[in-house]
Design a protein around this motif. Structure first.
Motif, short mmCIF file in Angstrom:
data_model
loop_
_atom_site.label_atom_id
_atom_site.label_comp_id
_atom_site.label_asym_id
_atom_site.label_seq_id
_atom_site.Cartn_x
_atom_site.Cartn_y
_atom_site.Cartn_z
N TYR A 151 0.84 -1.20 0.00
CA TYR A 151 0.00 0.00 0.00
C TYR A 151 0.87 1.25 0.00
O TYR A 151 0.61 2.21 -0.74
CB TYR A 151 -0.91 -0.01 1.23
CG TYR A 151 -1.76 1.22 1.39
CD1 TYR A 151 -2.92 1.39 0.64
CD2 TYR A 151 -1.41 2.22 2.30
CE1 TYR A 151 -3.71 2.52 0.78
CE2 TYR A 151 -2.20 3.35 2.44
CZ TYR A 151 -3.35 3.49 1.69
OH TYR A 151 -4.12 4.61 1.84
N TYR A 152 1.94 1.25 0.81
CA TYR A 152 2.83 2.41 0.91
C TYR A 152 3.51 2.68 -0.43
O TYR A 152 3.56 3.82 -0.90
CB TYR A 152 3.88 2.16 1.99
CG TYR A 152 4.89 3.26 2.12
CD1 TYR A 152 4.60 4.43 2.81
CD2 TYR A 152 6.16 3.13 1.54
CE1 TYR A 152 5.52 5.45 2.92
CE2 TYR A 152 7.09 4.13 1.65
CZ TYR A 152 6.77 5.30 2.34
OH TYR A 152 7.70 6.30 2.43
N ILE A 153 4.01 1.62 -1.07
CA ILE A 153 4.67 1.79 -2.37
C ILE A 153 3.68 2.30 -3.40
O ILE A 153 4.00 3.19 -4.21
CB ILE A 153 5.28 0.45 -2.84
CG1 ILE A 153 6.42 0.03 -1.90
CG2 ILE A 153 5.78 0.56 -4.27
CD1 ILE A 153 7.58 1.00 -1.84
N PHE A 154 2.45 1.77 -3.37
CA PHE A 154 1.43 2.21 -4.32
C PHE A 154 1.14 3.70 -4.16
O PHE A 154 1.09 4.46 -5.13
CB PHE A 154 0.15 1.40 -4.11
CG PHE A 154 -1.01 1.85 -4.93
CD1 PHE A 154 -1.06 1.63 -6.29
CD2 PHE A 154 -2.08 2.52 -4.33
CE1 PHE A 154 -2.14 2.06 -7.05
CE2 PHE A 154 -3.16 2.96 -5.08
CZ PHE A 154 -3.18 2.71 -6.44
N MET A 155 0.96 4.13 -2.91
CA MET A 155 0.66 5.54 -2.65
C MET A 155 1.83 6.43 -3.03
O MET A 155 1.64 7.54 -3.53
CB MET A 155 0.29 5.74 -1.17
CG MET A 155 -1.06 5.14 -0.81
SD MET A 155 -2.40 5.78 -1.86
CE MET A 155 -3.78 4.82 -1.28
N GLU A 156 3.05 5.94 -2.78
CA GLU A 156 4.22 6.73 -3.13
C GLU A 156 4.33 6.95 -4.63
O GLU A 156 4.92 7.94 -5.08
CB GLU A 156 5.49 6.02 -2.63
CG GLU A 156 5.73 6.16 -1.15
CD GLU A 156 6.15 7.57 -0.78
OE1 GLU A 156 7.23 8.00 -1.21
OE2 GLU A 156 5.39 8.24 -0.06
N ASN A 157 3.78 6.03 -5.42
CA ASN A 157 3.89 6.11 -6.88
C ASN A 157 2.74 6.87 -7.54
O ASN A 157 2.71 6.99 -8.77
CB ASN A 157 3.99 4.70 -7.48
CG ASN A 157 5.32 4.04 -7.18
OD1 ASN A 157 6.34 4.72 -7.05
ND2 ASN A 157 5.32 2.73 -7.04
N LEU A 158 1.79 7.36 -6.76
CA LEU A 158 0.71 8.14 -7.34
C LEU A 158 1.27 9.43 -7.95
O LEU A 158 2.15 10.07 -7.38
CB LEU A 158 -0.33 8.50 -6.28
CG LEU A 158 -1.22 7.38 -5.76
CD1 LEU A 158 -2.21 7.95 -4.73
CD2 LEU A 158 -1.99 6.72 -6.89
N LYS A 159 0.72 9.79 -9.09
CA LYS A 159 1.11 11.06 -9.73
C LYS A 159 0.07 12.11 -9.35
O LYS A 159 -1.11 11.97 -9.70
CB LYS A 159 1.20 10.89 -11.25
CG LYS A 159 2.29 9.91 -11.68
CD LYS A 159 2.41 9.83 -13.20
CE LYS A 159 3.05 11.07 -13.75
NZ LYS A 159 3.32 10.95 -15.22
N ILE A 160 0.52 13.12 -8.65
CA ILE A 160 -0.39 14.13 -8.12
C ILE A 160 0.08 15.52 -8.55
O ILE A 160 1.27 15.83 -8.46
CB ILE A 160 -0.46 14.05 -6.58
CG1 ILE A 160 -0.93 12.66 -6.15
CG2 ILE A 160 -1.38 15.12 -6.03
CD1 ILE A 160 -0.89 12.43 -4.65
N ALA A 161 -0.86 16.34 -9.01
CA ALA A 161 -0.55 17.70 -9.42
C ALA A 161 -1.38 18.70 -8.63
O ALA A 161 -2.50 18.40 -8.20
CB ALA A 161 -0.80 17.88 -10.92
N TYR A 162 -0.82 19.87 -8.46
CA TYR A 162 -1.53 21.03 -7.90
C TYR A 162 -1.54 22.08 -9.00
O TYR A 162 -0.48 22.53 -9.46
CB TYR A 162 -0.81 21.54 -6.65
CG TYR A 162 -1.46 22.74 -6.01
CD1 TYR A 162 -2.39 22.60 -4.99
CD2 TYR A 162 -1.14 24.03 -6.43
CE1 TYR A 162 -2.99 23.71 -4.40
CE2 TYR A 162 -1.73 25.14 -5.85
CZ TYR A 162 -2.65 24.97 -4.84
OH TYR A 162 -3.24 26.08 -4.27
N TYR A 163 -2.74 22.46 -9.43
CA TYR A 163 -2.93 23.23 -10.66
C TYR A 163 -3.67 24.52 -10.33
O TYR A 163 -4.70 24.50 -9.65
CB TYR A 163 -3.74 22.35 -11.60
CG TYR A 163 -4.23 22.92 -12.91
CD1 TYR A 163 -3.53 22.66 -14.09
CD2 TYR A 163 -5.43 23.61 -12.99
CE1 TYR A 163 -4.02 23.10 -15.32
CE2 TYR A 163 -5.91 24.07 -14.21
CZ TYR A 163 -5.21 23.81 -15.37
OH TYR A 163 -5.70 24.25 -16.58
N THR A 164 -3.12 25.64 -10.78
CA THR A 164 -3.83 26.90 -10.60
C THR A 164 -3.77 27.72 -11.88
O THR A 164 -3.09 27.34 -12.84
CB THR A 164 -3.25 27.70 -9.41
OG1 THR A 164 -4.17 28.73 -9.05
CG2 THR A 164 -1.89 28.31 -9.75
#
Length: 259
Positions: free
Chosen positions: A14-27
């Motif tokens: 689960y930790y590895i999966f979450m670490e590999n999520l691609k997340i952006a902050y867009y404004t």
């Protein structure tokens, strides 16, 4: 013993999966509406920060202020009609993957107004909730006003202010229609915050919800109400994250206040 080891294996995966999520902050900052600020001071690490603007000065300022990616998008330059300017902002929020194509490969795209200096405390609960549930929604946003579950009628009354006078008739007519539809279906509604929202672009129903959101945005400008309506009728696709924490955070004043 074996049960404990199994738990550790599951936690590690689960930790590895979450670490590999691609997340952006867009404004976004079009029409030089806001002062140019750096990314929020308390944004989590590991997030790609993206700033969309329509002019050279703001592009340069955003780069100098430390945004990871700065995109100049000029399709709407020269627009002066207040309502059309608002619709253009809705386009920027909805069709982000056309402006920044790589965002279609991201797991989560968080959005926020560009005048935010510091994210509100409850944003981090919203952030964690979104990570834990991103496969179960297309669009999510916080709900709740200082502990109150405000409904669409409440938000409509709050929106009848001078700077939005150009859209009041359309707003009134459309929101009253929403309320009739929801009452007929006996669906509860609550206002959600279009200031802080997140898309899950890989969800199978992404196109369906983003088209609905943009279609409604071409009728009236009240994004909080649009989100509340969509969540009520598509609760399996639009998630409401309730928080009783003030959602303002620390913000800068607008450069222009008449739009």
């Amino acid at each position: 013993m074996w049960g404990f080891l199994f738990f550790l294996d599951i936690y590690f995966i689960y930790y590895i999966f979450m670490e590999n999520l691609k997340i952006a902050y867009y404004t976004f900052n079009l029409y030089q509406y806001e002062y140019v600020l750096p990314p929020p001071q308390n944004i989590p690490s590991g997030i790609t920060t993206i700033y969309v603007t329509d002019n050279d000065d703001t592009e340069y300022g955003a780069l100098q202020n430390g945004w990871d990616k700065v995109i100049k998008f000029t399709n709407f330059v020269g627009e002066t009609d207040s309502f059309k300017m608002r619709v253009n902002i809705s386009y920027i929020k909805t069709f982000f993957y056309e402006i920044v194509p790589e965002l279609s490969e991201y797991d989560l795209v968080f959005m926020c107004d560009s005048n935010v200096k510091t994210l509100f405390d409850g944003w981090f609960d919203f952030y964690n909730d979104s990570i834990n549930n991103f496969e179960n929604f297309v669009l999510s946003a916080p709900s709740g006003y200082d502990g109150e579950n405000a409904d669409l009628q409440f938000e409509l009354l709050q929106s009848q202010q001078g700077r939005w006078r150009y859209n009041l008739d359309s707003m009134n007519n459309r929101v009253n229609w929403y309320i009739e539809q929801l009452n007929e279906k006996k669906l509860y509604n609550r206002v959600m915050s279009a200031k802080y929202m997140v898309w899950s672009p890989k969800h199978n129903d992404f196109d369906f919800i983003k088209d609905l959101f943009y279609d409604e945005s071409q009728i009236h400008i009240q994004g909080n109400i649009i989100l509340g309506y969509l969540q009520a009728i598509h609760s399996d696709k639009v998630r409401s994250f309730y928080t009783n924490k003030n959602q303002n955070g620390e913000v800068s004043t607008h450069k222009f206040t008449n739009r």
